[in-house]
Design a protein around this motif. Sequence first.
Motif: not given
Length: 311
Positions: A25-26, A56-57, A85-86, A107-109
């Motif tokens: 992801h990215g 993840e949303l 949640q992660p 989205v990563h931390f």
Amino acid sequence: MKKSLELLEAIGEPVSQDMKEKLTHGSRQFRMSVHVTKVSSTNNLVLYSHWHEELELLFMLKGTAKFHVGQEKIVVQSGEVIFIQPNMLHSAIRVDQEEIVFCAVLVHFNFLTSLENDRIQQQYIFPLFLQGGRYPLLIHRELEQELKLIPLLEEVRDLYQQEEHGYEMLIKARLFEVLYRLEKCAAEHPPSELPGQSRGGNSSMLAKKTLAYVQQNYNKRITLTDMAQQVNMSPSYFCRFMKKQFDLSPMDFLNEYRISEAVSLLETTDKKIMEISGLTGFSNVNRFTEMFKKTYGCRPMDYRNRLRQNK
């Protein structure tokens, strides 16, 4: 411009042996991604069981699906958002025969953190990724009317796809606004008022271990005792565990996985039905046909013929 739509289709082995998603992801310089996915009405599987480091949303654009997130089971309809949640094991299946379209923002931390360990990082980002459980799992329609997350997430999607100059900064700004609205919601509403606080812990790890065992051995003869031994449970306790975790008996779970693998072979190969039955662990072709019809409402050959006609 990035592609705007993905079709849920056979993609080989999408997860590793511990059920971590293989998809990246990215990039290392931009640790987030957006995926818009369309699931045809002939496909019962909406999301295969997996986990990833990113939060993840996911918001539903069309259709209804039943999500399993950790120990929670929750139905998500169009116009609703699910917050995953992660490192949380999750999957989804369809509820009705309507086409499903959803958008997932991951989205990563590292995307949200900064070099300085400031108040934002300490008070909001670290707890979000390391502790979890503060934000609601489901943002249902009424709550979405209050929070208005979907317009922000749609803007993130559009910015990500169009890649206009400086879009990276706007994406980060919009994602912080999403988290602000979720934080405000959590501060104003007691946990009892929020629909479904994500849980996981040891149960999630045992579920991952069970999934990994099934993934590696589904084409062999597997008994209830074999599966229970992988997580050091008695067969009777393991049955209760699987019912709570996946809303399925262990053998139904195994057969559903076998059917999903059979669908992949039907869609991507010209192998005969009898051969596919053997490759996916069914004792005979009649049993395979019976289980397939129970899941998809038609025989394997009818499913293949329908696919060819659609193409």
